[in-house]
Scaffold this active site. Structure first.
Site, PDB file in Angstrom:
ATOM      1  N   GLU A  15       0.850  -1.197   0.000  1.00  0.00           N
ATOM      2  CA  GLU A  15       0.000   0.000   0.000  1.00  0.00           C
ATOM      3  C   GLU A  15       0.880   1.238   0.000  1.00  0.00           C
ATOM      4  N   GLY A  32      -6.781   0.830   4.151  1.00  0.00           N
ATOM      5  CA  GLY A  32      -8.233   1.001   3.974  1.00  0.00           C
ATOM      6  C   GLY A  32      -8.645   1.607   2.644  1.00  0.00           C
ATOM      7  N   GLY A  33      -7.680   2.128   1.884  1.00  0.00           N
ATOM      8  CA  GLY A  33      -7.979   2.597   0.532  1.00  0.00           C
ATOM      9  C   GLY A  33      -8.895   3.802   0.492  1.00  0.00           C
ATOM     10  N   GLY A  44       3.796  -0.034  -5.620  1.00  0.00           N
ATOM     11  CA  GLY A  44       4.170  -1.314  -6.201  1.00  0.00           C
ATOM     12  C   GLY A  44       3.901  -1.400  -7.697  1.00  0.00           C
ATOM     13  N   ILE A  54     -24.355   9.791  -7.241  1.00  0.00           N
ATOM     14  CA  ILE A  54     -24.403   9.557  -5.794  1.00  0.00           C
ATOM     15  C   ILE A  54     -23.423  10.454  -5.052  1.00  0.00           C
ATOM     16  N   VAL A  75     -21.541  21.755 -18.095  1.00  0.00           N
ATOM     17  CA  VAL A  75     -20.630  22.885 -17.951  1.00  0.00           C
ATOM     18  C   VAL A  75     -19.682  22.850 -19.142  1.00  0.00           C
ATOM     19  N   ARG A 102     -15.380   8.015 -11.624  1.00  0.00           N
ATOM     20  CA  ARG A 102     -14.069   7.496 -11.249  1.00  0.00           C
ATOM     21  C   ARG A 102     -13.553   6.590 -12.353  1.00  0.00           C
ATOM     22  N   HIS A 115     -44.596  -4.057  13.064  1.00  0.00           N
ATOM     23  CA  HIS A 115     -45.336  -2.806  12.945  1.00  0.00           C
ATOM     24  C   HIS A 115     -45.034  -1.952  14.168  1.00  0.00           C
TER      25      HIS A 115
HETATM   26  C1  LIG Z   1     -48.594   2.164  24.345  1.00  0.00           C
HETATM   27  C2  LIG Z   1     -48.636   0.990  23.442  1.00  0.00           C
HETATM   28  C3  LIG Z   1     -47.698   0.866  22.455  1.00  0.00           C
HETATM   29  C4  LIG Z   1     -47.736  -0.211  21.590  1.00  0.00           C
HETATM   30  N1  LIG Z   1     -46.792  -0.293  20.614  1.00  0.00           N
HETATM   31  C5  LIG Z   1     -46.841  -1.335  19.753  1.00  0.00           C
HETATM   32  C6  LIG Z   1     -45.899  -1.425  18.704  1.00  0.00           C
HETATM   33  O1  LIG Z   1     -45.029  -0.558  18.531  1.00  0.00           O
HETATM   34  N2  LIG Z   1     -45.987  -2.445  17.858  1.00  0.00           N
HETATM   35  C7  LIG Z   1     -46.940  -3.423  17.998  1.00  0.00           C
HETATM   36  O2  LIG Z   1     -46.961  -4.355  17.217  1.00  0.00           O
HETATM   37  N3  LIG Z   1     -47.839  -3.370  18.983  1.00  0.00           N
HETATM   38  C8  LIG Z   1     -47.806  -2.341  19.864  1.00  0.00           C
HETATM   39  N4  LIG Z   1     -48.741  -2.284  20.856  1.00  0.00           N
HETATM   40  C9  LIG Z   1     -49.744  -3.357  20.926  1.00  0.00           C
HETATM   41  C10 LIG Z   1     -50.814  -3.154  19.880  1.00  0.00           C
HETATM   42  O3  LIG Z   1     -51.435  -1.923  20.093  1.00  0.00           O
HETATM   43  C11 LIG Z   1     -51.818  -4.292  19.937  1.00  0.00           C
HETATM   44  O4  LIG Z   1     -51.157  -5.518  19.792  1.00  0.00           O
HETATM   45  C12 LIG Z   1     -52.852  -4.169  18.840  1.00  0.00           C
HETATM   46  O5  LIG Z   1     -53.517  -2.950  18.911  1.00  0.00           O
HETATM   47  C13 LIG Z   1     -53.839  -5.324  18.931  1.00  0.00           C
HETATM   48  O6  LIG Z   1     -54.768  -5.202  17.913  1.00  0.00           O
HETATM   49  P1  LIG Z   1     -56.199  -5.834  18.045  1.00  0.00           P
HETATM   50  O7  LIG Z   1     -56.834  -5.646  16.721  1.00  0.00           O
HETATM   51  O8  LIG Z   1     -56.100  -7.203  18.598  1.00  0.00           O
HETATM   52  O9  LIG Z   1     -56.986  -5.003  19.150  1.00  0.00           O
HETATM   53  P2  LIG Z   1     -57.031  -3.511  19.621  1.00  0.00           P
HETATM   54  O10 LIG Z   1     -56.082  -2.646  18.902  1.00  0.00           O
HETATM   55  O11 LIG Z   1     -56.951  -3.587  21.086  1.00  0.00           O
HETATM   56  O12 LIG Z   1     -58.450  -3.048  19.151  1.00  0.00           O
HETATM   57  C14 LIG Z   1     -59.605  -3.533  19.707  1.00  0.00           C
HETATM   58  C15 LIG Z   1     -60.715  -2.596  19.299  1.00  0.00           C
HETATM   59  O13 LIG Z   1     -61.922  -3.220  19.559  1.00  0.00           O
HETATM   60  C16 LIG Z   1     -62.814  -2.298  20.149  1.00  0.00           C
HETATM   61  N5  LIG Z   1     -63.702  -3.104  20.929  1.00  0.00           N
HETATM   62  C17 LIG Z   1     -63.379  -4.019  21.875  1.00  0.00           C
HETATM   63  N6  LIG Z   1     -64.480  -4.605  22.340  1.00  0.00           N
HETATM   64  C18 LIG Z   1     -65.506  -4.065  21.669  1.00  0.00           C
HETATM   65  C19 LIG Z   1     -66.878  -4.278  21.682  1.00  0.00           C
HETATM   66  N7  LIG Z   1     -67.404  -5.203  22.493  1.00  0.00           N
HETATM   67  N8  LIG Z   1     -67.655  -3.568  20.880  1.00  0.00           N
HETATM   68  C20 LIG Z   1     -67.154  -2.644  20.063  1.00  0.00           C
HETATM   69  N9  LIG Z   1     -65.841  -2.409  19.988  1.00  0.00           N
HETATM   70  C21 LIG Z   1     -65.032  -3.115  20.782  1.00  0.00           C
HETATM   71  C22 LIG Z   1     -61.926  -1.401  20.955  1.00  0.00           C
HETATM   72  O14 LIG Z   1     -62.535  -0.157  21.175  1.00  0.00           O
HETATM   73  C23 LIG Z   1     -60.720  -1.297  20.049  1.00  0.00           C
HETATM   74  O15 LIG Z   1     -60.872  -0.236  19.169  1.00  0.00           O
HETATM   75  C24 LIG Z   1     -48.726  -1.202  21.728  1.00  0.00           C
HETATM   76  C25 LIG Z   1     -49.695  -1.076  22.730  1.00  0.00           C
HETATM   77  C26 LIG Z   1     -49.662   0.005  23.571  1.00  0.00           C
HETATM   78  C27 LIG Z   1     -50.677   0.104  24.624  1.00  0.00           C
HETATM   79  C1  LIG Z   2     -16.536  10.101  -1.945  1.00  0.00           C
HETATM   80  C2  LIG Z   2     -16.748   8.651  -2.159  1.00  0.00           C
HETATM   81  C3  LIG Z   2     -17.777   8.010  -1.500  1.00  0.00           C
HETATM   82  C4  LIG Z   2     -17.989   6.662  -1.682  1.00  0.00           C
HETATM   83  N1  LIG Z   2     -19.000   6.067  -1.007  1.00  0.00           N
HETATM   84  C5  LIG Z   2     -19.201   4.740  -1.151  1.00  0.00           C
HETATM   85  C6  LIG Z   2     -20.206   4.088  -0.419  1.00  0.00           C
HETATM   86  O1  LIG Z   2     -20.923   4.696   0.375  1.00  0.00           O
HETATM   87  N2  LIG Z   2     -20.381   2.763  -0.595  1.00  0.00           N
HETATM   88  C7  LIG Z   2     -19.597   2.048  -1.458  1.00  0.00           C
HETATM   89  O2  LIG Z   2     -19.797   0.846  -1.571  1.00  0.00           O
HETATM   90  N3  LIG Z   2     -18.628   2.642  -2.168  1.00  0.00           N
HETATM   91  C8  LIG Z   2     -18.414   3.955  -2.026  1.00  0.00           C
HETATM   92  N4  LIG Z   2     -17.416   4.555  -2.740  1.00  0.00           N
HETATM   93  C9  LIG Z   2     -16.616   3.718  -3.641  1.00  0.00           C
HETATM   94  C10 LIG Z   2     -15.583   2.905  -2.852  1.00  0.00           C
HETATM   95  O3  LIG Z   2     -14.750   3.771  -2.133  1.00  0.00           O
HETATM   96  C11 LIG Z   2     -14.787   2.025  -3.763  1.00  0.00           C
HETATM   97  O4  LIG Z   2     -15.649   1.201  -4.503  1.00  0.00           O
HETATM   98  C12 LIG Z   2     -13.836   1.132  -2.998  1.00  0.00           C
HETATM   99  O5  LIG Z   2     -12.947   1.872  -2.223  1.00  0.00           O
HETATM  100  C13 LIG Z   2     -13.068   0.253  -3.969  1.00  0.00           C
HETATM  101  O6  LIG Z   2     -12.212  -0.558  -3.259  1.00  0.00           O
HETATM  102  P1  LIG Z   2     -10.881  -1.140  -3.920  1.00  0.00           P
HETATM  103  O7  LIG Z   2     -10.351  -2.091  -2.898  1.00  0.00           O
HETATM  104  O8  LIG Z   2     -11.180  -1.643  -5.253  1.00  0.00           O
HETATM  105  O9  LIG Z   2      -9.896   0.065  -4.132  1.00  0.00           O
HETATM  106  P2  LIG Z   2      -9.575   1.406  -3.393  1.00  0.00           P
HETATM  107  O10 LIG Z   2     -10.397   1.629  -2.205  1.00  0.00           O
HETATM  108  O11 LIG Z   2      -9.535   2.446  -4.452  1.00  0.00           O
HETATM  109  O12 LIG Z   2      -8.138   1.138  -2.831  1.00  0.00           O
HETATM  110  C14 LIG Z   2      -7.042   0.999  -3.642  1.00  0.00           C
HETATM  111  C15 LIG Z   2      -5.826   1.143  -2.774  1.00  0.00           C
HETATM  112  O13 LIG Z   2      -4.724   0.711  -3.473  1.00  0.00           O
HETATM  113  C16 LIG Z   2      -3.666   1.610  -3.309  1.00  0.00           C
HETATM  114  N5  LIG Z   2      -2.852   1.468  -4.494  1.00  0.00           N
HETATM  115  C17 LIG Z   2      -3.262   1.602  -5.772  1.00  0.00           C
HETATM  116  N6  LIG Z   2      -2.252   1.324  -6.600  1.00  0.00           N
HETATM  117  C18 LIG Z   2      -1.200   1.021  -5.817  1.00  0.00           C
HETATM  118  C19 LIG Z   2       0.118   0.648  -6.099  1.00  0.00           C
HETATM  119  N7  LIG Z   2       0.537   0.528  -7.351  1.00  0.00           N
HETATM  120  N8  LIG Z   2       0.944   0.434  -5.071  1.00  0.00           N
HETATM  121  C20 LIG Z   2       0.530   0.554  -3.796  1.00  0.00           C
HETATM  122  N9  LIG Z   2      -0.705   0.881  -3.478  1.00  0.00           N
HETATM  123  C21 LIG Z   2      -1.555   1.112  -4.492  1.00  0.00           C
HETATM  124  C22 LIG Z   2      -4.317   2.936  -3.152  1.00  0.00           C
HETATM  125  O14 LIG Z   2      -3.460   3.830  -2.448  1.00  0.00           O
HETATM  126  C23 LIG Z   2      -5.559   2.580  -2.373  1.00  0.00           C
HETATM  127  O15 LIG Z   2      -5.287   2.609  -0.978  1.00  0.00           O
HETATM  128  C24 LIG Z   2     -17.165   5.922  -2.564  1.00  0.00           C
HETATM  129  C25 LIG Z   2     -16.128   6.544  -3.225  1.00  0.00           C
HETATM  130  C26 LIG Z   2     -15.917   7.892  -3.032  1.00  0.00           C
HETATM  131  C27 LIG Z   2     -14.800   8.541  -3.752  1.00  0.00           C
END
Ligand SMILES: Cc1cc2nc3c(=O)[nH]c(=O)nc-3n(C[C@H](O)[C@H](O)[C@H](O)COP(=O)(O)OP(=O)(O)OC[C@H]3O[C@@H](n4cnc5c(N)ncnc54)[C@H](O)[C@@H]3O)c2cc1C
Ligand SMILES: Cc1cc2nc3c(=O)[nH]c(=O)nc-3n(C[C@H](O)[C@H](O)[C@H](O)COP(=O)(O)OP(=O)(O)OC[C@H]3O[C@@H](n4cnc5c(N)ncnc54)[C@H](O)[C@@H]3O)c2cc1C
Lengths: 477, 62, 477
Positions: free
Chosen positions: C36, C42-43, C118, C185, C239, C274, C446
């Site tokens: 290198e 790390g290139g 190299g 990109i 340009v 590139r 969800h």
């Molecule tokens: C604060 C909090 C955060 C949560 N976050 C997540 C989360 O991020 N991801 C996730 O997957 N789950 C989460 N949950 C759980 C999720 O809300 C429940 O798993 C989901 O709502 C269950 O769906 P369900 O259809 O079984 O019943 P419910 O959503 O409980 O709905 C039942 C409905 O039936 C109605 N109902 C009930 N009995 C009667 C009736 N006799 N007559 C008329 N209507 C009736 C109620 O009014 C209600 O509207 C969370 C729960 C809480 C409390």
């Molecule tokens: C700004 C920017 C952002 C990028 N973002 C991403 C990204 O988000 N995701 C992604 O997948 N790719 C990204 N790329 C592309 C990515 O960097 C290259 O695809 C990757 O580095 C290629 O790896 P490589 O091993 O082929 O060579 P390089 O990483 O180019 O490494 C080659 C190495 O060999 C050395 N070398 C070369 N010739 C010789 C020699 N004769 N003797 C000794 N050493 C030598 C150089 O000094 C260098 O260190 C980005 C590139 C740029 C410029």
């Protein structure tokens, strides 16, 4: 006034389970009535669950990210927080938009929404009570999607300052000292919101770790990172009494990390779980069995013991998650329409949308041990992830769990920023029965956080080059 | 939840959700279908051809 | 002083391709020398590419998110920007940490690093030039990983104010008016950084859309969202002259959206592509063919026309991406070690880490059309995504491309926040040959953004309930 409606399918409850079942049934050509006691559709999830909590967590995240940036050259002043404006955004632009969307789609699909509280009066009829009069719905098939409710603790007094998740989402104020009772997903999400907004939040959890369903090593990373966020995290500890005085709520603790005497808080959030609403729909009148806790037992087709009555969502069992409800809903509707379908997923993802997020899907390490599975765990620590480093968030890790013999992936867990967004790949891998090699040979974009999934698979395969490789060939000389 | 997990682990069948669904639709017990893929992976075609031959092999499924 | 080293494998260049090949070969038990020219390993990617650009984009994102939050109730003052501190963080804590990590892992794996430039002197020897003296490396196998360099435009004068991506990453200052020449990109990523930091940025692109490799509908969403970010976006324009005067750079444009006369800028970033470094290693001395443009042609085993000399990374062809280089690197090392392996992916992901991100993998819609494939496109607009709404970022969409007949997924594109993190699942789906149904029946959490992948698959399957369903059964009555 009393109405009579006949329908092919009645759905009781309009949460994610209920509306998805109603819409799927309608799209399959069936006549559908959707019964909901609230005027706003969407159930717990859209109104007082998943959605408003994520809106507030978004606010929290931006506040935290802005604060963290000071260490890297961009310093923001203390932000001005306008609670009224946050609430309006959450209620109108977020929740309102989604619930109206559901309402609009119900109309579009000609799903008849009947507002009011519904109860079975026989295995063919539901009576919906409404201030304007009752409606009798006579149905061929019913889908019970009545969801779940918050669990209250009997020894906790009624007091305005003691709230549940719904109260917390109202965001009436930001208290000085706040106690979160329950270190599960909902408690921690709300604790995150309030602490980011400036409250001093303590968490008490009866189990010996936060988010008990997730693996200890994963949760440990969360807990360590969040030491500064919380005033205290009291594990293996419980609240035994709350004394509501004028000047505050005085709490008595018991257990391993219980503070001495009473501790004063301005607000208490009780987040100790949810209980199914099975007992509240007069299911017995239809002959549907409801167990002691309120759950309704169903087959893989989502049928209750009464073949033309189905149940889905929180009321049928754990995990109580919206996405489980939606998939069960589709199964119920398709089966009613005559399709062969079963709810038979290999895995259901869980996410704590905390900071960092904790996300897992499939078998956890501790479940695997309980079940005596022969597994191998592969970790990719985010301290070696270019994207995590470039985001100054290297605390995370990606953990995959493989069946040792077949090399098949059984599950995975991620703790870190955006962890939840990466579960989709692991879930698909589990469902497809992918090998470590399938994942490792799939080219993941660099530099992303999700490439850590490919890299963890390479750790398992022994082909990793972005970490020291424990499975490298030992050289002779 | 345990049921789901147990399925993952004990189910020897290597088949994707779409393949499992086709098997259900055709009333085919997927555990009986020999997989033609790597490590015995069962593809849709395997299920369909198993189903087509089923008439001769077995009369009643379920 | 002149040294002689004999080795089983020499790797020329320590970019993601080079170091990964060297480490994999070492882990397979081979003796490895890594050449290198820079002291930092790390290139391009680690030093002046992927990594520092993402660090600066992280800064930009936090600034933008904080600004957006004012509309939802949290108002930050104008941030104080300390360029020196940002640079230090980027250089030491981000780039430094990673390059030192690579250096450390080279030691751990007993890969001998030879610093210097190299060049092949035969098909068995490379001569490495270094101020301290030359080293002759005699090898059994060589892996050319010499990467690529910035393309310069001949008619653009040399001037401190005209920079390439490396200059942009140095972040010497934030100019008043800046022109980004090239809407690919890299140009857009840097344009995002500078505009977030306060520069007035204009973009000129010869093609009729930004990021020409991505589908038009996807890019359009990006372009629309970013209207306010940029002073102007001049498509189908080029340009033709730059006049460097004391008081600014005066640019003349030509084409569809060319402004009249000269336009003055304080800084110009040239980001027009590139070129491979194949001509710079004296490959002819080893008998290795290099094409006119500087690319080295290789087989699926990564062999050049000389069987014991391999080439990988940017120097072997498009797409010039780090993750492609790494996977090619593993193939080359494994083939040298005697394993049967080929570089044979079905898809390679691309991401523009802009705001929103633009990410795609597998077949694009326009490629499918060119190839005459019988495809069906399924879109899930993020205006219906709960998580997008709760993040106030609904402009995005998730687009999946399926083979119409088999239902198999061929590719996908996502535009939106965090889009790049979701490509992992689509990539895995393409590699596994997943159907729409496989993806749709996989339970996605969800509310996440990644559930939009499952939902798009449901759109394709006709089982969607979170949108109007175009494939719904038409009711008779
Ligand atoms: C604060 C909090 C955060 C949560 N976050 C997540 C989360 O991020 N991801 C996730 O997957 N789950 C989460 N949950 C759980 C999720 O809300 C429940 O798993 C989901 O709502 C269950 O769906 P369900 O259809 O079984 O019943 P419910 O959503 O409980 O709905 C039942 C409905 O039936 C109605 N109902 C009930 N009995 C009667 C009736 N006799 N007559 C008329 N209507 C009736 C109620 O009014 C209600 O509207 C969370 C729960 C809480 C409390
Ligand atoms: C700004 C920017 C952002 C990028 N973002 C991403 C990204 O988000 N995701 C992604 O997948 N790719 C990204 N790329 C592309 C990515 O960097 C290259 O695809 C990757 O580095 C290629 O790896 P490589 O091993 O082929 O060579 P390089 O990483 O180019 O490494 C080659 C190495 O060999 C050395 N070398 C070369 N010739 C010789 C020699 N004769 N003797 C000794 N050493 C030598 C150089 O000094 C260098 O260190 C980005 C590139 C740029 C410029």
């Amino acid at each position: 006034m009393s109405n009579e409606i006949k329908t092919q399918v009645v759905v009781l409850g309009s949460g994610p389970g209920g509306y998805s079942a109603a819409f799927r049934a309608a799209d399959l050509g069936l006549d559908v009535v959707l019964v909901e006691k609230y005027s706003s559709l969407g159930g717990v999830c859209l109104n007082v669950g998943c959605i408003p909590s994520k809106a507030l967590l978004h606010v929290a995240k931006v506040i935290d990210d802005a604060k963290d940036m000071a260490a890297h050259g961009v310093t923001f002043g203390q932000p001005e927080i306008d609670l009224e404006k946050i609430r309006q955004w959450k209620d109108k632009d977020v929740v309102g938009k989604l619930t109206q969307g559901v309402g609009g789609m119900a109309k579009m699909r000609k799903v008849k929404v009947v507002n009011g509280y519904g109860k079975f009066t026989s295995d063919k009829t539901i009576e919906v009570e409404n201030a304007d009069g009752n409606t009798t719905v006579t149905f061929d098939n019913a889908i019970i999607a009545c969801g779940s409710s918050v669990v209250n603790l009997p020894f906790i007094p009624e007091d305005d300052r003691i709230i549940d998740s719904t109260g917390a989402l109202e965001l009436k104020d930001v208290p000085g000292e706040m106690l979160v009772l329950g270190g599960g997903i909902i408690g921690l999400e709300m604790g995150t919101v309030y602490s980011s907004l400036g409250a001093k939040v303590s968490v008490v959890e009866f189990a010996d770790q936060l988010v008990p369903a997730a693996d200890a090593d994963v949760v440990k990373i969360y807990t360590k990172y969040n030491k500064p966020r919380f005033e205290s995290i009291m594990l293996s500890t419980k609240v035994v009494a709350v004394d509501a005085k004028d000047d505050g709520l005085y709490v008595t603790f018991e257990g391993k990390n219980a503070p001495e005497g009473q501790v004063r808080y301005d607000k208490i959030l009780v987040a100790v779980g949810r209980k199914p609403n099975g007992h509240l729909v007069a299911a017995d009148k239809a002959g549907v069995n409801v167990d002691e806790r309120g759950f309704i037992n169903v087959s893989k087709e989502m049928r209750t013991n009464v073949p033309h009555i189905f149940a889905i969502g929180d009321v049928v069992g754990q995990p109580m998650l919206a996405h489980k409800a939606v998939h069960e809903a589709h199964v119920a509707a398709e089966v009613i329409s005559g399709k062969k379908h079963e709810f038979d997923p290999r895995c259901i993802p869980s996410i704590a949308y905390t900071d960092p997020e904790i996300a897992w899907v499939g078998v956890t390490e501790s479940e695997a041990k309980e079940q005596g599975l022969n597994i191998e765990v592969a970790n990719f620590p985010w301290s070696a992830s270019g994207r995590a480093i470039a985001s100054a968030r290297t605390e995370g890790k990606t953990k995959l769990i493989f069946d040792k013999e077949s090399g098949r992936i059984l599950g995975g867990a991620i703790v870190g920023i955006n962890a939840g967004e990466m579960l989709g790949e692991i879930g698909l891998a589990v469902e497809m029965g992918a090998d470590g090699e399938d994942i490792g040979l799939t080219i993941h974009a660099h530099p992303t956080l999700n490439e850590s999934i490919g890299l963890a698979a390479e750790v398992f395969e022994g082909s990793i080059t972005d970490l020291p490789n424990a499975k490298a060939v030992k050289k002779k000389k | 939840e345990n049921k789901v997990v147990a399925k993952t682990v004990n189910g020897k069948v290597l088949a994707s959700p779409a393949v499992r669904r086709v098997a259900r639709e055709l009333n085919v017990n997927i555990h009986e279908v020999p997989g033609s893929g790597k490590k015995g992976r069962v593809y849709k075609e395997d299920v369909i051809s198993f189903n087509n031959n089923k008439g001769q092999v077995a009369t009643s499924v379920i």
